[in-house]
Design a protein around this motif. Structure first.
Motif, PDB file in Angstrom:
ATOM      1  N   ASP A   1       0.827  -1.216   0.000  1.00  0.00           N
ATOM      2  CA  ASP A   1       0.000   0.000   0.000  1.00  0.00           C
ATOM      3  C   ASP A   1       0.862   1.269   0.000  1.00  0.00           C
ATOM      4  O   ASP A   1       0.474   2.296  -0.561  1.00  0.00           O
ATOM      5  N   LEU A   2       2.016   1.208   0.634  1.00  0.00           N
ATOM      6  CA  LEU A   2       2.863   2.411   0.733  1.00  0.00           C
ATOM      7  C   LEU A   2       3.697   2.656  -0.531  1.00  0.00           C
ATOM      8  O   LEU A   2       4.177   3.769  -0.762  1.00  0.00           O
ATOM      9  N   LEU A   3       3.881   1.586  -1.333  1.00  0.00           N
ATOM     10  CA  LEU A   3       4.679   1.739  -2.560  1.00  0.00           C
ATOM     11  C   LEU A   3       3.873   2.379  -3.683  1.00  0.00           C
ATOM     12  O   LEU A   3       2.669   2.124  -3.830  1.00  0.00           O
ATOM     13  N   LYS A   4       4.557   3.159  -4.511  1.00  0.00           N
ATOM     14  CA  LYS A   4       3.945   3.678  -5.737  1.00  0.00           C
ATOM     15  C   LYS A   4       3.751   2.491  -6.699  1.00  0.00           C
ATOM     16  O   LYS A   4       4.503   1.510  -6.610  1.00  0.00           O
ATOM     17  N   PRO A   5       2.846   2.581  -7.655  1.00  0.00           N
ATOM     18  CA  PRO A   5       2.811   1.549  -8.706  1.00  0.00           C
ATOM     19  C   PRO A   5       4.199   1.491  -9.367  1.00  0.00           C
ATOM     20  O   PRO A   5       4.804   2.534  -9.628  1.00  0.00           O
ATOM     21  N   GLY A   6       4.703   0.293  -9.572  1.00  0.00           N
ATOM     22  CA  GLY A   6       6.051   0.142 -10.127  1.00  0.00           C
ATOM     23  C   GLY A   6       7.144   0.193  -9.053  1.00  0.00           C
ATOM     24  O   GLY A   6       8.324  -0.025  -9.340  1.00  0.00           O
ATOM     25  N   GLY A   7       6.734   0.483  -7.814  1.00  0.00           N
ATOM     26  CA  GLY A   7       7.709   0.526  -6.704  1.00  0.00           C
ATOM     27  C   GLY A   7       8.230  -0.866  -6.384  1.00  0.00           C
ATOM     28  O   GLY A   7       7.587  -1.873  -6.717  1.00  0.00           O
ATOM     29  N   ARG A   8       9.395  -0.939  -5.742  1.00  0.00           N
ATOM     30  CA  ARG A   8      10.042  -2.241  -5.530  1.00  0.00           C
ATOM     31  C   ARG A   8      10.271  -2.547  -4.049  1.00  0.00           C
ATOM     32  O   ARG A   8      10.660  -1.649  -3.286  1.00  0.00           O
ATOM     33  N   LEU A   9      10.036  -3.811  -3.712  1.00  0.00           N
ATOM     34  CA  LEU A   9      10.390  -4.294  -2.370  1.00  0.00           C
ATOM     35  C   LEU A   9      11.617  -5.184  -2.510  1.00  0.00           C
ATOM     36  O   LEU A   9      11.620  -6.126  -3.310  1.00  0.00           O
ATOM     37  N   ILE A  10      12.640  -4.864  -1.746  1.00  0.00           N
ATOM     38  CA  ILE A  10      13.873  -5.661  -1.759  1.00  0.00           C
ATOM     39  C   ILE A  10      13.963  -6.376  -0.404  1.00  0.00           C
ATOM     40  O   ILE A  10      13.832  -5.732   0.649  1.00  0.00           O
ATOM     41  N   VAL A  11      14.165  -7.679  -0.464  1.00  0.00           N
ATOM     42  CA  VAL A  11      14.194  -8.492   0.770  1.00  0.00           C
ATOM     43  C   VAL A  11      15.491  -9.281   0.833  1.00  0.00           C
ATOM     44  O   VAL A  11      15.919  -9.868  -0.175  1.00  0.00           O
ATOM     45  N   HIS A  12      16.102  -9.306   1.990  1.00  0.00           N
ATOM     46  CA  HIS A  12      17.154 -10.294   2.290  1.00  0.00           C
ATOM     47  C   HIS A  12      16.664 -11.074   3.502  1.00  0.00           C
ATOM     48  O   HIS A  12      16.424 -10.474   4.570  1.00  0.00           O
ATOM     49  N   ASP A  13      16.481 -12.366   3.329  1.00  0.00           N
ATOM     50  CA  ASP A  13      15.949 -13.143   4.461  1.00  0.00           C
ATOM     51  C   ASP A  13      16.222 -14.633   4.240  1.00  0.00           C
ATOM     52  O   ASP A  13      16.858 -15.017   3.260  1.00  0.00           O
ATOM     53  N   TYR A  14      15.675 -15.444   5.160  1.00  0.00           N
ATOM     54  CA  TYR A  14      16.049 -16.855   5.181  1.00  0.00           C
ATOM     55  C   TYR A  14      15.044 -17.805   4.544  1.00  0.00           C
ATOM     56  O   TYR A  14      13.842 -17.599   4.598  1.00  0.00           O
ATOM     57  N   PHE A  15      15.590 -18.864   3.958  1.00  0.00           N
ATOM     58  CA  PHE A  15      14.861 -20.087   3.630  1.00  0.00           C
ATOM     59  C   PHE A  15      15.866 -21.214   3.851  1.00  0.00           C
ATOM     60  O   PHE A  15      17.056 -21.044   3.552  1.00  0.00           O
ATOM     61  N   ASN A  16      15.393 -22.339   4.381  1.00  0.00           N
ATOM     62  CA  ASN A  16      16.295 -23.456   4.664  1.00  0.00           C
ATOM     63  C   ASN A  16      17.387 -23.028   5.652  1.00  0.00           C
ATOM     64  O   ASN A  16      18.551 -23.382   5.501  1.00  0.00           O
ATOM     65  N   TYR A  17      16.973 -22.273   6.670  1.00  0.00           N
ATOM     66  CA  TYR A  17      17.920 -21.765   7.677  1.00  0.00           C
ATOM     67  C   TYR A  17      18.741 -22.901   8.312  1.00  0.00           C
ATOM     68  O   TYR A  17      19.929 -22.745   8.577  1.00  0.00           O
ATOM     69  N   THR A  18      18.045 -24.062   8.526  1.00  0.00           N
ATOM     70  CA  THR A  18      18.733 -25.141   9.236  1.00  0.00           C
ATOM     71  C   THR A  18      19.783 -25.845   8.369  1.00  0.00           C
ATOM     72  O   THR A  18      20.419 -26.798   8.812  1.00  0.00           O
ATOM     73  N   ALA A  19      19.975 -25.338   7.139  1.00  0.00           N
ATOM     74  CA  ALA A  19      21.107 -25.825   6.327  1.00  0.00           C
ATOM     75  C   ALA A  19      22.433 -25.357   6.932  1.00  0.00           C
ATOM     76  O   ALA A  19      23.501 -25.890   6.610  1.00  0.00           O
ATOM     77  N   MET A  20      22.371 -24.338   7.795  1.00  0.00           N
ATOM     78  CA  MET A  20      23.604 -23.853   8.434  1.00  0.00           C
ATOM     79  C   MET A  20      24.278 -25.019   9.161  1.00  0.00           C
ATOM     80  O   MET A  20      23.627 -25.761   9.903  1.00  0.00           O
TER      81      MET A  20
END
Ligand SMILES: C[S@@+](CC[C@H](N)C(=O)[O-])C[C@H]1O[C@@H](n2cnc3c(N)ncnc32)[C@H](O)[C@@H]1O
Length: 298
Positions: free
Chosen positions: A156-175
């Protein structure tokens, strides 16, 4: 780095949590403030590369979702410049106080942070619907209990065409330690359980594509950073990345003991194994895979 300035009537870097402060599972004390700074330095290259893909540049208006003490936000401020804007939201009044104080000290008028729960972004930033060019969310979606609500607020806060950039985990227990090591496997499993118990999800990126689609966003770029950390008896030859798992376990393993998720003996065994690997030239740590997502609002 000094971690105990008095500001806004509170001691920002107290090692003990303030009961009045909203706390996420890792805490908001001096140890976590310092760990987040080190973590940002180790991952700043990935952040800058992703921001480039997300087209963050001069004049951009950027939302930093779960900004912590603002280590990423200050780098973003230099990218967007004085004509741009960086607005951070975090539930920790300590981290937000630290970030606003640092912005004032550095004379960065384009940076401000707001205390609040990222599940209610619209109410926290009234009048800002469809005004942001980009949003950044690093290591926060894995800690929230209702990620769909957070993503709806971001969309809702992004303009049309706005971008969300994420750095986060999947398969954390692979550590893992390599060769595999019992104390480490136990601590990784206990960590994932501790996050899930508080409503988080160490596999959140696996669900992100579907959650984003539900709020009118689609993934434009998907990448995984898989890094390894080698030790060395000579500190000057040690891989800088080794400091990431090293500080992580020294900070979080005692918290797992306090939570009753790890015994004191297990914690001591883990730290001994960490020290052994830290000075080994043969063994290494495979750190958790960090996923990078850039999504676009239709
Ligand atoms: C691991 S830190 C990451 C901080 C920052 N994004 C970074 O990469 O340096 C996670 C942050 O999310 C915040 N957080 C967790 N749950 C939150 C919520 N529901 N609302 C607002 N902030 C939250 C914590 O207070 C903490 O500052």
């Amino acid at each position: 780095m000094s971690t105990t300035p008095k500001q806004f009537g509170q001691t920002v870097g107290d090692s003990k949590a303030n009961a009045a402060d909203n706390e996420y599972v890792l805490g908001t004390g001096a140890d976590e403030l310092a760990r987040l700074g080190l973590q940002h330095r180790l991952w700043a290259d990935a952040a800058h590369a992703a921001w480039k893909i997300g087209r963050i540049g001069p004049g951009a208006r950027v939302l930093d979702v779960g900004c912590g003490p603002g280590y990423a936000a200050f780098d973003l401020a230099s990218l967007v410049g004085p004509q741009g804007e960086v607005v951070g939201v975090d539930e920790s009044s300590r981290f937000v106080g630290w970030m606003n104080h640092q912005a004032a000290v550095r004379g960065l008028g384009q940076v401000r942070a707001v205390v609040g729960d990222v599940h209610g972004l619209g109410a926290l930033l009234p009048g800002r619907a469809a005004t942001f060019d980009a949003a950044y969310a690093r290591w926060v979606l894995c800690f929230v209990s209702r990620p769909a609500e957070v993503l709806r607020g971001v969309a809702d806060l992004l303009k049309p065409g706005g971008r969300l950039i994420v750095h986060d985990y999947f398969n954390y227990t692979a550590m893992t330690m390599a060769p595999r090591c019992r104390s480490h496997d136990r601590a990784v499993a206990a960590t994932a359980a501790s996050w899930r118990e508080r409503g988080g999800d160490p596999d959140i990126v696996g669900r992100l594509g579907r959650l984003l689609a539900e709020c009118g966003m689609s993934i434009d770029h998907l990448h995984v950073h898989q890094r390894v950390a080698r030790g060395h008896p000579d500190l000057s030859k040690r891989d800088p990345m080794f400091a990431w798992p090293d500080t992580w376990w020294r900070t979080y393993a005692p918290k797992l003991v306090e939570m009753g998720k790890l015994s004191r003996a297990d914690c001591d065994e883990l730290i001994a194994d960490l020290e052994r690997i830290g000075s080994s030239t043969t063994d290494f740590v495979m750190v958790p895979p960090v996923f990078e997502v850039v999504a676009v609002k239709a």
